[in-house]
Write a protein that holds these residues in place. Structure first.
Motif: not given
Length: 189
Positions: A105-127
């Motif tokens: 979730r912190v990694s996702i937050a880091a990508e949300l900092l610049n408020d992207p409208s298109l967000l790609f996530l590679d295996e966000p639920t792995s592990g």
């Protein structure tokens, strides 16, 4: 192949042939224009593990946001993304002391900092255990409901009902595309 597909879709490693379109527009051809609105979260953590969460995000903001962004604006942006991923209570915790789901979730937050409208996530639920996987999928659903396009690859299907559309692939080929509720009928299960 899932990570390779995600890299091709996100434009970080374009495919040798074929095309990716965003709202009918050639994504590869206009990648520089899309770069400003895109976020990409790889499988591995993208934040410094030896820093407290808030400081790690502040440093990431200084790298991602325009150089003239004021300290107050950065602090406000960090506060906003912490709330978006439900990590406000952990702002002072060292990243290395977080659970796997919290680090994601912190990694996702880091990508949300610049408020992207298109967000790609590679295996966000792995592990993640089933409870954390469900929580992560609901977090991603909220992000999509806030006006973002969220594209993710996963092998976990327990919570795909949170998705608007799913693509099932087998042997490198698409075998289904559509609403998750219709997938069971399509596969006759």
């Amino acid at each position: 192949g899932k990570s390779t597909l995600m890299m091709a879709l996100s434009g970080y490693q374009p495919a040798d042939r074929g095309e990716v379109r965003v709202n009918g527009d050639d994504y590869y051809r206009h990648f520089d224009a899309y770069r400003a609105i895109l976020g990409y979260v790889p499988q591995d953590d993208i934040v410094h593990r030896m820093l407290p969460v808030e400081r790690a995000l502040s440093y990431a903001a200084r790298l991602k946001l325009p150089a003239d962004t004021l300290d107050e604006e950065i602090a406000a942006r960090v506060e906003k993304v912490l709330a978006a991923v439900e990590m406000t209570a952990h702002r002072g915790t060292l990243v290395e002391h977080l659970s796997g789901g919290q680090r994601k979730r912190v990694s996702i937050a880091a990508e949300l900092l610049n408020d992207p409208s298109l967000l790609f996530l590679d295996e966000p639920t792995s592990g993640l255990d089933p409870g954390l996987e469900k929580k992560m999928m609901f977090t991603l659903r909220r992000l999509a409901d806030s006006g973002r396009t969220v594209v993710l690859v996963t092998h976990a299907t327990a919570n795909i009902a949170q998705c608007d559309h799913v693509v099932f692939m087998a042997a490198g080929r698409m075998v289904y595309f559509g609403p998750p509720a219709e997938a069971l009928g399509f596969f006759r299960v």
